[in-house]
Design a protein around this motif. Structure first.
Motif, PDB file in Angstrom:
ATOM      1  N   VAL A  29       0.852  -1.180   0.000  1.00  0.00           N
ATOM      2  CA  VAL A  29       0.000   0.000   0.000  1.00  0.00           C
ATOM      3  C   VAL A  29       0.889   1.231   0.000  1.00  0.00           C
ATOM      4  CG1 VAL A  29      -1.904  -1.142   1.188  1.00  0.00           C
ATOM      5  CG2 VAL A  29      -0.196   0.054   2.527  1.00  0.00           C
ATOM      6  N   SER A  30       0.371   2.309  -0.576  1.00  0.00           N
ATOM      7  CA  SER A  30       1.113   3.571  -0.543  1.00  0.00           C
ATOM      8  C   SER A  30       0.521   4.451   0.550  1.00  0.00           C
ATOM      9  CB  SER A  30       1.048   4.277  -1.900  1.00  0.00           C
ATOM     10  OG  SER A  30      -0.275   4.646  -2.184  1.00  0.00           O
ATOM     11  N   ALA A  31       1.259   5.459   0.958  1.00  0.00           N
ATOM     12  CA  ALA A  31       0.834   6.322   2.059  1.00  0.00           C
ATOM     13  C   ALA A  31      -0.454   7.076   1.737  1.00  0.00           C
ATOM     14  CB  ALA A  31       1.948   7.305   2.390  1.00  0.00           C
ATOM     15  N   LYS A  32      -0.623   7.497   0.483  1.00  0.00           N
ATOM     16  CA  LYS A  32      -1.782   8.316   0.133  1.00  0.00           C
ATOM     17  C   LYS A  32      -2.891   7.547  -0.573  1.00  0.00           C
ATOM     18  CE  LYS A  32       0.895  12.536  -0.223  1.00  0.00           C
ATOM     19  NZ  LYS A  32       1.293  13.642  -1.068  1.00  0.00           N
ATOM     20  N   GLY A  33      -2.604   6.336  -1.046  1.00  0.00           N
ATOM     21  CA  GLY A  33      -3.589   5.586  -1.817  1.00  0.00           C
ATOM     22  C   GLY A  33      -4.586   4.851  -0.946  1.00  0.00           C
ATOM     23  N   ARG A  34      -5.638   4.335  -1.568  1.00  0.00           N
ATOM     24  CA  ARG A  34      -6.657   3.548  -0.864  1.00  0.00           C
ATOM     25  C   ARG A  34      -6.789   2.148  -1.452  1.00  0.00           C
ATOM     26  NH1 ARG A  34      -6.341   4.707   3.566  1.00  0.00           N
ATOM     27  NH2 ARG A  34      -7.961   3.169   3.888  1.00  0.00           N
ATOM     28  N   TYR A  36      -4.759  -1.721  -2.414  1.00  0.00           N
ATOM     29  CA  TYR A  36      -3.594  -2.568  -2.159  1.00  0.00           C
ATOM     30  C   TYR A  36      -3.191  -3.240  -3.465  1.00  0.00           C
ATOM     31  CZ  TYR A  36      -6.971  -6.445  -1.477  1.00  0.00           C
ATOM     32  OH  TYR A  36      -7.974  -7.374  -1.618  1.00  0.00           O
ATOM     33  N   HIS A  37      -1.878  -3.517  -3.583  1.00  0.00           N
ATOM     34  CA  HIS A  37      -1.279  -3.930  -4.852  1.00  0.00           C
ATOM     35  C   HIS A  37      -0.318  -5.096  -4.656  1.00  0.00           C
ATOM     36  CE1 HIS A  37      -2.419   0.108  -6.402  1.00  0.00           C
ATOM     37  NE2 HIS A  37      -2.125   0.487  -5.171  1.00  0.00           N
ATOM     38  N   THR A  38       0.031  -5.763  -5.762  1.00  0.00           N
ATOM     39  CA  THR A  38       1.150  -6.693  -5.751  1.00  0.00           C
ATOM     40  C   THR A  38       2.436  -5.861  -5.729  1.00  0.00           C
ATOM     41  OG1 THR A  38       1.251  -6.776  -8.163  1.00  0.00           O
ATOM     42  CG2 THR A  38      -0.096  -8.463  -7.068  1.00  0.00           C
ATOM     43  N   ALA A  39       3.531  -6.473  -5.363  1.00  0.00           N
ATOM     44  CA  ALA A  39       4.791  -5.739  -5.249  1.00  0.00           C
ATOM     45  C   ALA A  39       5.264  -5.172  -6.582  1.00  0.00           C
ATOM     46  CB  ALA A  39       5.862  -6.642  -4.662  1.00  0.00           C
ATOM     47  N   ASN A  40       4.898  -5.782  -7.697  1.00  0.00           N
ATOM     48  CA  ASN A  40       5.378  -5.308  -8.995  1.00  0.00           C
ATOM     49  C   ASN A  40       4.323  -4.544  -9.791  1.00  0.00           C
ATOM     50  OD1 ASN A  40       3.801  -7.507  -9.498  1.00  0.00           O
ATOM     51  ND2 ASN A  40       5.222  -8.505 -10.898  1.00  0.00           N
ATOM     52  N   CYS A  41       3.283  -4.061  -9.134  1.00  0.00           N
ATOM     53  CA  CYS A  41       2.234  -3.302  -9.829  1.00  0.00           C
ATOM     54  C   CYS A  41       2.806  -2.006 -10.396  1.00  0.00           C
ATOM     55  CB  CYS A  41       1.087  -2.992  -8.877  1.00  0.00           C
ATOM     56  SG  CYS A  41      -0.266  -2.086  -9.658  1.00  0.00           S
ATOM     57  N   SER A  46       6.767   3.949  -8.304  1.00  0.00           N
ATOM     58  CA  SER A  46       7.557   5.102  -7.863  1.00  0.00           C
ATOM     59  C   SER A  46       7.120   5.614  -6.493  1.00  0.00           C
ATOM     60  CB  SER A  46       7.452   6.227  -8.895  1.00  0.00           C
ATOM     61  OG  SER A  46       6.098   6.635  -9.006  1.00  0.00           O
ATOM     62  N   SER A  47       6.205   4.924  -5.836  1.00  0.00           N
ATOM     63  CA  SER A  47       5.701   5.371  -4.540  1.00  0.00           C
ATOM     64  C   SER A  47       6.450   4.706  -3.394  1.00  0.00           C
ATOM     65  CB  SER A  47       4.218   5.008  -4.402  1.00  0.00           C
ATOM     66  OG  SER A  47       3.460   5.575  -5.419  1.00  0.00           O
ATOM     67  N   ALA A  48       6.471   5.389  -2.253  1.00  0.00           N
ATOM     68  CA  ALA A  48       6.954   4.759  -1.034  1.00  0.00           C
ATOM     69  C   ALA A  48       5.853   3.811  -0.579  1.00  0.00           C
ATOM     70  CB  ALA A  48       7.225   5.801   0.033  1.00  0.00           C
TER      71      ALA A  48
END
Length: 70
Positions: A29-34, A36-41, A46-48
């Protein structure tokens, strides 16, 4: 009859393994997103990111990404 029982046992073992592997699956997950993703999405490359289990992400209110479909 023995072949049917053996096939049923194998199917149950595979189903159990699949369920346990999914329960501890890691997602990002990214700090600002809502989402969840796979590691290679490609949408979060480019996000933390923070790594969680899929269940933790769902409990925290994240939804599955429609691009990588974790």
């Amino acid at each position: 009859m023995k072949k049917t029982k053996a096939a049923l046992c194998v199917a149950l073992m595979l189903l159990t393994a699949l369920l346990f592997s999914q329960s501890s699956a890691k997602v990002c997950v990214s700090a600002k997103g809502r989402k969840y993703h796979t590691a290679n999405c490609r949408t979060i490359k480019s996000s933390a990111i923070t790594t969680l289990t899929k269940e933790e992400a769902i409990r925290a209110g994240y939804e599955a990404c429609k691009v990588c479909r974790p």
